[in-house]
Design a protein around this motif. Structure first.
Motif, PDB file in Angstrom:
ATOM      1  N   THR A 483       0.841  -1.203   0.000  1.00 10.69           N
ATOM      2  CA  THR A 483       0.000   0.000   0.000  1.00 10.69           C
ATOM      3  C   THR A 483       0.871   1.246   0.000  1.00 10.69           C
ATOM      4  O   THR A 483       0.641   2.204  -0.760  1.00 10.69           O
ATOM      5  CB  THR A 483      -0.945   0.015   1.213  1.00 10.69           C
ATOM      6  N   PHE A 484       1.905   1.226   0.855  1.00 14.32           N
ATOM      7  CA  PHE A 484       2.827   2.376   0.900  1.00 14.32           C
ATOM      8  C   PHE A 484       3.528   2.553  -0.447  1.00 14.32           C
ATOM      9  O   PHE A 484       3.588   3.672  -0.983  1.00 14.32           O
ATOM     10  CB  PHE A 484       3.868   2.168   2.009  1.00 14.32           C
ATOM     11  N   ILE A 485       4.070   1.460  -1.003  1.00 11.97           N
ATOM     12  CA  ILE A 485       4.782   1.550  -2.285  1.00 11.97           C
ATOM     13  C   ILE A 485       3.859   2.072  -3.384  1.00 11.97           C
ATOM     14  O   ILE A 485       4.226   2.953  -4.166  1.00 11.97           O
ATOM     15  CB  ILE A 485       5.356   0.171  -2.678  1.00 11.97           C
ATOM     16  N   SER A 486       2.629   1.554  -3.421  1.00  9.97           N
ATOM     17  CA  SER A 486       1.682   1.944  -4.477  1.00  9.97           C
ATOM     18  C   SER A 486       1.316   3.419  -4.378  1.00  9.97           C
ATOM     19  O   SER A 486       1.370   4.153  -5.368  1.00  9.97           O
ATOM     20  CB  SER A 486       0.420   1.087  -4.398  1.00  9.97           C
ATOM     21  N   ILE A 487       0.934   3.842  -3.190  1.00  8.36           N
ATOM     22  CA  ILE A 487       0.512   5.235  -3.011  1.00  8.36           C
ATOM     23  C   ILE A 487       1.679   6.183  -3.274  1.00  8.36           C
ATOM     24  O   ILE A 487       1.522   7.220  -3.944  1.00  8.36           O
ATOM     25  CB  ILE A 487      -0.075   5.444  -1.600  1.00  8.36           C
ATOM     26  N   PHE A 488       2.858   5.821  -2.765  1.00  9.41           N
ATOM     27  CA  PHE A 488       4.035   6.667  -3.005  1.00  9.41           C
ATOM     28  C   PHE A 488       4.329   6.767  -4.498  1.00  9.41           C
ATOM     29  O   PHE A 488       4.586   7.854  -5.020  1.00  9.41           O
ATOM     30  CB  PHE A 488       5.250   6.087  -2.269  1.00  9.41           C
ATOM     31  N   SER A 489       4.296   5.644  -5.193  1.00 10.94           N
ATOM     32  CA  SER A 489       4.607   5.635  -6.614  1.00 10.94           C
ATOM     33  C   SER A 489       3.600   6.458  -7.420  1.00 10.94           C
ATOM     34  O   SER A 489       3.978   7.243  -8.296  1.00 10.94           O
ATOM     35  CB  SER A 489       4.636   4.201  -7.143  1.00 10.94           C
ATOM     36  N   ILE A 490       2.305   6.284  -7.113  1.00  9.78           N
ATOM     37  CA  ILE A 490       1.273   7.043  -7.831  1.00  9.78           C
ATOM     38  C   ILE A 490       1.439   8.536  -7.568  1.00  9.78           C
ATOM     39  O   ILE A 490       1.421   9.358  -8.489  1.00  9.78           O
ATOM     40  CB  ILE A 490      -0.135   6.567  -7.403  1.00  9.78           C
ATOM     41  N   TRP A 491       1.646   8.881  -6.306  1.00 11.94           N
ATOM     42  CA  TRP A 491       1.791  10.296  -5.928  1.00 11.94           C
ATOM     43  C   TRP A 491       3.015  10.918  -6.577  1.00 11.94           C
ATOM     44  O   TRP A 491       2.932  11.975  -7.216  1.00 11.94           O
ATOM     45  CB  TRP A 491       1.874  10.405  -4.403  1.00 11.94           C
ATOM     46  N   ILE A 492       4.165  10.271  -6.448  1.00  5.91           N
ATOM     47  CA  ILE A 492       5.403  10.865  -6.965  1.00  5.91           C
ATOM     48  C   ILE A 492       5.397  10.909  -8.488  1.00  5.91           C
ATOM     49  O   ILE A 492       5.900  11.851  -9.104  1.00  5.91           O
ATOM     50  CB  ILE A 492       6.652  10.119  -6.435  1.00  5.91           C
ATOM     51  N   SER A 493       4.799   9.911  -9.130  1.00  6.43           N
ATOM     52  CA  SER A 493       4.777   9.879 -10.599  1.00  6.43           C
ATOM     53  C   SER A 493       3.903  10.983 -11.164  1.00  6.43           C
ATOM     54  O   SER A 493       4.277  11.647 -12.136  1.00  6.43           O
ATOM     55  CB  SER A 493       4.293   8.513 -11.086  1.00  6.43           C
TER      56      SER A 493
END
Length: 867
Positions: A483-493
């Protein structure tokens, strides 16, 4: 029992929809990534940014849903066979370790600006590999992905053919050569994509039962081959030929009854179709490229014949030179250190490599660039990830290939042909990978095919699945981490993509001279992505523009301070260190002049940074150019200036600035013969350079060869009859020769009369201007520019019908002549013919869709029509 049954139904319901949405996100990504090319990003060279953003965002959503799915209802994980999964996990570990111990963690994690192929992106290829394996449960679902690939290929081919036949105005504006890129951003990666999908299309031609569908696939295969030829990518040609040979050898070896009468006919049709496509391409090439040298020259015959020659070490083979030069980097920084295990770090090759670049490689591009990757998939893993990365990648390849060969017969006879096409596409990626590296779309398809290969065994050989039971705590762990990896990736991208839009529009303002707007937009980009070198580079250039254009001293000083504040940001994560330090040096040097040459410390700082740039790349020409200019003007050190000029000429013997400086020094020292040699060398590269011709004329005059001096000066006058210095020297020569009257015999050409016509036009003497332009036209009867000028004069005399006739003549000779479209539109508006005006402006916008004048005219016509 009812409670248990209810729970099972609930779990079945959840399983179905979680799997459906994960499936949909993966399907959408495989469809969109190769074709993502948003026009508002302006240039084809940044096509990786939207593609990488899609991968990280869509896979992020898929991973998030999968993690929730696992937490809610999954009690075991289904993974590919143990040996395959172990090799892939080991390769992932090598990425993690090399990123942690990287020579620049930011670049290794997020990737360099243009490529963005750092750990954050590559992590999702591993995710895609495992998610595809998890969510596909039958051949029908697998074929959804195959048909999606085919639809994507149709779109790629469509744009490729438009570019091949020069029917795409946007591409025509950015193209620099005859190679086409379709939607992949570069010809090499277009070829890399096609060699993976074409064997699958080939297999489906044999596989499908519907003849209409078979014909459509046949057309798609030949269209892909046509586009493949148009990429002029030798590596992909070799990979395609090798893949096709392996394909049919494998069929003959493993499928004895394959060549039925029907399949023989299909194979013959394919061979004839390929031959016909080569013929069509050869005709296309001759008509559209070889006869039109303005688009750059590539020849099918020459490119094919040079495949073997590309393996020799010559100045024209940058790949081979890069591989050779990187041996020293490997010996110095990797071999005798712990980095032999984990490498230099992903995306750090450029700044680690340049101190080891040879003069041969520098001469290839005139000392103004260097490779950011090794251009070999295996070396591109060895250098950033060390032996752990390379050996684990080879382990992945061998385990997948050997498992496939060993268990080939376990796949049902009907589906083996599809499996073979998938395997050959996978191998073709690796064959071209010997001279290229993967990027977003090609890596995506490589890992997709790797998963598809394993899916055939999952569907046909259930005992091959590695099932791992997972406890509740482990499910919680998976949920939290992913969940952390997904949200971080979506946000930063999405944040990075937004920053990219600001940056691109900032560059537009910068290039159009609107530096105030450029500064504002670029500062917004930097707020979103403060670590990005390219953004700081652009804003520093914008502040230089503000300094250069401002008259108020306070505004200049404020712009200097703000520009200087971005230097640390520029240098912190720079992947082209020599060019970044060169920009800082240029910033201080130009600021010294813009601020009134009051602060000598600025020019000293400029010298320091420019020298530092050369410590990273001793053959980098831009800092040498700036040092030459500085030593010859600001610091007035002829010895250092001459040294710098000679260093430039060592890299680029035809460098105009350096060659002219050295020749001028020789001339001042009375060494006319040496000066003559340099000017003759420059002239061999550009025989119509009027300044070089004039300088040669002066040198020959000093050497006493008046006839030769006359010859060169007459060439100058022929190119530019207004070249006053050449005319004056000719008068001196004719006087010495006793031929004063000969000056009257100097031939005139259209340029003289065009110049006089423009002077008359500016003085509003339109009738006289027309006379001059018509005389110019007698010298150059096929000049659309002169015809347009005549039309403009007639327009100013209110002779609209005659003006329209001349504008049309200009457009007959030059269909993309934007200025003539504007003038013709004005003439129609003056006549009140709004229909013709609208047709004309729309035609002009086909060639120049971003031309502000034409867009304003279109608005004006719409307003007039409303009235």
């Amino acid at each position: 029992m009812r409670k248990n049954l209810k729970r099972d139904n609930k779990h079945g319901f959840l399983d179905h929809y979680f799997r459906l949405f994960v499936f949909a996100f993966l399907l959408l990504m495989i469809f969109l990534v190769p074709i993502a090319q948003p026009s508002f990003l302006k240039l084809h060279d940044i096509s990786e940014i939207p593609k990488v953003t899609l991968i990280r965002v869509l896979t992020g959503f898929a991973l998030l849903l999968w993690a929730i799915w696992v937490y809610v209802s999954r009690k075991e994980l289904n993974l590919p066979p143990k040996v395959i999964s172990a090799s892939v996990f080991l390769f992932l570990i090598s990425w993690i370790i090399s990123t942690i111990f990287s020579t620049n963690f930011y670049l290794s994690f997020f990737g360099s600006y243009m490529r963005q192929m750092g750990f954050l992106t590559y992590f999702f290829y591993f995710v895609i590999f495992f998610l595809l394996y998890n969510v596909v449960e039958n051949y029908t679902e697998l074929k959804y992905f195959y048909w999606t690939v085919f639809i994507t290929t149709v779109i790629v081919d469509f744009f490729g053919i438009l570019q091949l036949y020069r029917l795409m105005p946007w591409y025509e504006r950015v193209r620099t050569e005859s190679r086409i890129i379709a939607t992949l951003g570069h010809a090499d990666f277009l070829g890399h994509f096609l060699v993976m999908v074409m064997p699958i299309i080939l297999s489906f031609i044999y596989y499908v039962k519907n003849n209409v569908l078979r014909v459509l696939l046949y057309v798609l295969f030949l269209a892909s081959f046509l586009v493949l030829l148009g990429s002029y990518t030798r590596g992909s040609w070799v990979a395609f030929l090798a893949g096709i040979i392996i394909y049919y050898v494998f069929v003959l070896w493993k499928e004895k009854g394959f060549f039925t009468k029907k399949n023989k006919i299909i194979t013959l049709a394919l061979v004839l179709g390929l031959a016909l496509t080569v013929g069509i391409f050869y005709i296309t090439e001759n008509k559209l490229y070889i006869e039109k040298k303005d688009v750059g020259l590539f020849s099918l015959k020459e490119r094919f014949e040079s495949i073997g020659a590309g393996l020799r070490v010559t100045q024209q083979n940058p790949r081979i030179l890069t591989w050779r030069d990187s041996i020293r980097l490997f010996e110095d920084k990797i071999l005798k250190s712990p980095r032999i295990i984990y490498g230099l770090g992903p995306e750090t090759f450029s700044f680690n490599f340049t101190p080891y670049k040879s003069l041969d490689l520098a001469r290839y591009d005139g000392g103004k660039g260097y490779p950011d990757r090794e251009h070999n998939e295996f070396l591109d893993i060895l250098f950033p990830q060390g032996l752990l990365g390379l050996l684990s990648f080879i382990f992945v390849l061998l385990s997948v290939f050997l498992y496939s060969i060993k268990n080939y017969n376990k796949i049902g006879a009907e589906n083996r042909i599809l499996f073979l096409g998938t395997l050959i596409g996978w191998l073709s990626f690796l064959i071209q990978g010997l001279v290229l590296f993967g990027l977003s779309a090609t890596y995506l398809y490589f890992w997709m095919l790797t998963s598809f290969i394993m899916l055939f065994f999952k569907l046909e050989k259930p005992d091959s699945i590695w099932k791992i039971s997972i406890s509740f705590l482990f499910r919680v762990f998976i949920l939290i981490i992913f969940t952390f990896i997904s949200i971080f990736s979506i946000w930063i991208s999405l944040r990075f993509f937004r920053a990219e839009i600001y940056y691109r529009y900032g560059l537009d303002y910068l290039n159009s001279g609107e530096v105030g707007k450029a500064v504002a937009v670029l500062e917004e980009a930097i707020k979103l992505r403060p670590q990005e070198t390219a953004f700081h580079e652009a804003v520093i250039k914008a502040y230089l523009g503000v300094m250069g254009g401002a008259e108020n001293e306070d505004i200049k000083m404020e712009a200097f301070r703000k520009g200087e504040s971005h230097i640390n940001g520029l240098l912190k994560n720079d992947y082209y260190k020599s060019l970044s330090n060169n920009l800082v040096g240029a910033f201080y040097a130009q600021a010294y002049h813009y601020l009134g040459q009051k602060d000598k410390s600025l020019i000293i700082k400029a010298e320091e940074y420019l020298k530092k740039a050369l410590t990273y790349d001793r053959y980098c020409v831009p800092p040498m150019e700036n040092l030459l200019k500085m030593y010859s003007t600001d610091l007035v050190d002829e010895k250092k200036a001459l040294e710098m000029a000679n260093r430039i000429l060592e890299v680029d013997p035809y460098h105009s600035q350096a060659a002219n400086y050295v020749a001028r020094v020789y001339f001042q020292e009375g060494k006319f013969d040496k000066s003559k040699e340099i000017y003759e060398r420059l002239l061999s590269r550009n025989s119509n350079d009027k300044d070089t011709l004039y300088n040669l004329g002066v040198v020959m005059y000093k050497l006493g060869d008046l006839n030769k001096a006359e010859e060169y000066l007459l060439k100058v006058i022929n190119l530019d009859p207004t070249y006053e210095s050449a005319l004056n020297l000719l008068r001196v020569i004719y006087k010495q020769l006793g031929k004063e009257d000969k000056i009257k015999e100097i031939p005139l050409n259209d340029k003289v009369y065009v110049q006089k016509g423009l002077e008359a036009y500016n003085n509003k003497n339109y009738s006289i201007a027309i006379e001059y332009f018509k005389k110019a036209l007698s010298y150059n009867p096929n000049s659309p520019e002169i015809m347009n000028n005549i039309g403009a004069c007639l327009f100013m005399l209110n002779k609209y019908d005659e003006a329209i006739a001349w504008f049309k003549k200009a457009l007959e000779l030059k269909k993309d002549y934007v200025q003539a479209y504007g003038n013709l539109t004005y003439a129609y508006i003056q006549k009140g013919d709004l229909i013709s005006a609208e047709d004309t402006v729309n035609e002009g916008l086909k060639y120049a869709p971003n031309d502000e004048n034409l867009k304003e005219l279109k608005k004006k016509i719409e307003e007039l029509k409303r009235r």
